[in-house]
Design a protein around this motif. Structure first.
Motif, PDB file in Angstrom:
ATOM      1  N   ALA A   1      49.902  75.517  48.660  1.00  0.00           N
ATOM      2  CA  ALA A   1      49.749  74.246  47.649  1.00  0.00           C
ATOM      3  C   ALA A   1      49.439  75.144  46.224  1.00  0.00           C
ATOM      4  O   ALA A   1      50.258  74.430  45.324  1.00  0.00           O
ATOM      5  CB  ALA A   1      48.648  73.328  47.916  1.00  0.00           C
TER       6      ALA A   1
ATOM      7  N   LYS B   1      52.066  74.544  43.372  1.00  0.00           N
ATOM      8  CA  LYS B   1      51.870  73.826  42.127  1.00  0.00           C
ATOM      9  C   LYS B   1      52.113  74.744  40.780  1.00  0.00           C
ATOM     10  O   LYS B   1      52.645  74.287  39.801  1.00  0.00           O
ATOM     11  CB  LYS B   1      50.394  73.665  42.209  1.00  0.00           C
ATOM     12  CG  LYS B   1      49.829  72.772  40.873  1.00  0.00           C
ATOM     13  CD  LYS B   1      48.260  72.410  41.289  1.00  0.00           C
ATOM     14  CE  LYS B   1      47.795  71.415  40.000  1.00  0.00           C
ATOM     15  NZ  LYS B   1      46.462  70.985  40.425  1.00  0.00           N
ATOM     16  N   GLU B   2      51.872  75.918  40.964  1.00  0.00           N
ATOM     17  CA  GLU B   2      52.202  76.951  39.810  1.00  0.00           C
ATOM     18  C   GLU B   2      53.636  76.950  39.660  1.00  0.00           C
ATOM     19  O   GLU B   2      54.147  77.172  38.528  1.00  0.00           O
ATOM     20  CB  GLU B   2      51.634  78.168  40.158  1.00  0.00           C
ATOM     21  CG  GLU B   2      51.876  79.320  38.903  1.00  0.00           C
ATOM     22  CD  GLU B   2      51.336  78.952  37.920  1.00  0.00           C
ATOM     23  OE1 GLU B   2      51.730  79.437  36.514  1.00  0.00           O
ATOM     24  OE2 GLU B   2      50.078  78.458  37.702  1.00  0.00           O
TER      25      GLU B   2
ATOM     26  N   LYS C   1      54.798  74.055  38.044  1.00  0.00           N
ATOM     27  CA  LYS C   1      54.404  74.091  36.441  1.00  0.00           C
ATOM     28  C   LYS C   1      55.285  74.924  35.834  1.00  0.00           C
ATOM     29  O   LYS C   1      55.668  74.543  34.501  1.00  0.00           O
ATOM     30  CB  LYS C   1      53.007  74.579  36.462  1.00  0.00           C
ATOM     31  CG  LYS C   1      52.303  74.633  35.191  1.00  0.00           C
ATOM     32  CD  LYS C   1      50.775  75.179  35.146  1.00  0.00           C
ATOM     33  CE  LYS C   1      50.295  75.672  33.883  1.00  0.00           C
ATOM     34  NZ  LYS C   1      49.012  76.264  34.077  1.00  0.00           N
TER      35      LYS C   1
ATOM     36  N   SER D   1      52.975  65.389  46.430  1.00  0.00           N
ATOM     37  CA  SER D   1      51.924  66.133  45.897  1.00  0.00           C
ATOM     38  C   SER D   1      52.239  67.914  46.627  1.00  0.00           C
ATOM     39  O   SER D   1      52.928  67.964  47.436  1.00  0.00           O
ATOM     40  CB  SER D   1      50.730  65.793  46.364  1.00  0.00           C
ATOM     41  OG  SER D   1      50.646  66.067  47.717  1.00  0.00           O
ATOM     42  N   SER D   2      51.547  68.600  45.903  1.00  0.00           N
ATOM     43  CA  SER D   2      51.518  69.914  46.102  1.00  0.00           C
ATOM     44  C   SER D   2      51.165  70.347  47.700  1.00  0.00           C
ATOM     45  O   SER D   2      51.616  71.110  48.338  1.00  0.00           O
ATOM     46  CB  SER D   2      51.132  70.943  45.214  1.00  0.00           C
ATOM     47  OG  SER D   2      49.791  70.734  45.018  1.00  0.00           O
TER      48      SER D   2
END
Length: 188
Positions: free
Chosen positions: A130, A134-135, A138, A147-148
Motif C-alpha cells: 500500500a 500510494k507513493e 503520488k 484506496s491504496s
C-alpha cells in the motif's frame, strides 16, 4: 554450520511449501535430516510449536527482504518488480509455494498461533505494498481508482494466485508473465 533447530525448521519449511502443513510428520523430518523424532520433539514439543517457528522465521525473513527493497530502490515500479521477484524466487524450479499460501488453504485446521503469523504476514505485505502503491500514485507512475490498501490487497492476492496457478501447471513462465502483467496494469 546450522544448528539442529535450524535444520528442523528448514526441512519443515520445505515440506510445508511442497506438501502442506497437514501432509508431513516429524517422521518425515527425521528421515530427511537423520535425527530421531525425540530430538525434534526436544526442540519443538508439538507440531504447532514447529509451525509457529517456521512462520515466524519466514515472516521475519520477508520483512527483512522488504526493508532491503526499500533501502536499495527508490522507484515504486522497480520496488514492485523486486517484490514480484520474491515470488519467483520462492517458486523456484521445484514449484514451492509461499508457506502462507499453503497454510491459508488449511486455515480452519491450523492452530491459532500459526493463524496469527499467517495473518501477520499478509498484513505486513499488504501494508508495505500500500505504501509503495500510494507513493507511485503520488508520483503519477501508478493509476488505480480504489484506496491504496484495497489495491494492495488485490495485488497481493493476484501475486499469490499467479504462484498457485504456475504450480498447478508446473510452468514458471506462467508466474513471471502474470506478475509482469499485474505490474503493467497498475502503471499509469
Amino acid at each position: 554450520m546450522k544448528t539442529t533447530s535450524e535444520q528442523i525448521i528448514d526441512t519443515a519449511t520445505t515440506l510445508l511449501q511442497k506438501q502442506g502443513f497437514n501432509a508431513f510428520s516429524y517422521n518425515d523430518i527425521s528421515s530427511s535430516i537423520g535425527i530421531k523424532t525425540a530430538s525434534i520433539h526436544y526442540h519443538f514439543p508439538t507440531k504447532s510449536d514447529l509451525g509457529k517457528a517456521v512462520m515466524s522465521r519466514y515472516r521475519n525473513m520477508h520483512k527483512t527482504a522488504l526493508i532491503d527493497i526499500d533501502n536499495s530502490i527508490s522507484d515504486p515500479i522497480n520496488k514492485l518488480q523486486a517484490f514480484s521477484n520474491l515470488f519467483t524466487c520462492t517458486l523456484g524450479d521445484d514449484f514451492r509455494m509461499c508457506p502462507c499460501g499453503m497454510l491459508s488453504s488449511d486455515i480452519s485446521e491450523i492452530p491459532e498461533s500459526i493463524k496469527l503469523e499467517v495473518m501477520g504476514f499478509y498484513i505486513d505485505s499488504e501494508t508495505w505494498l500500500a505504501a509503495v502503491l500510494k507513493e507511485g500514485l503520488k508520483q503519477g507512475v501508478f493509476s488505480f481508482d480504489s484506496s491504496s490498501i484495497e489495491c494492495a490487497r488485490c495485488t497481493f492476492a493476484s501475486f499469490e494466485g499467479a504462484m498457485l496457478s504456475a504450480r498447478a501447471f508446473q510452468d514458471k513462465k506462467r508466474l513471471t508473465k502474470s506478475l509482469k502483467h499485474i505490474i503493467n496494469m497498475l502503471q499509469a
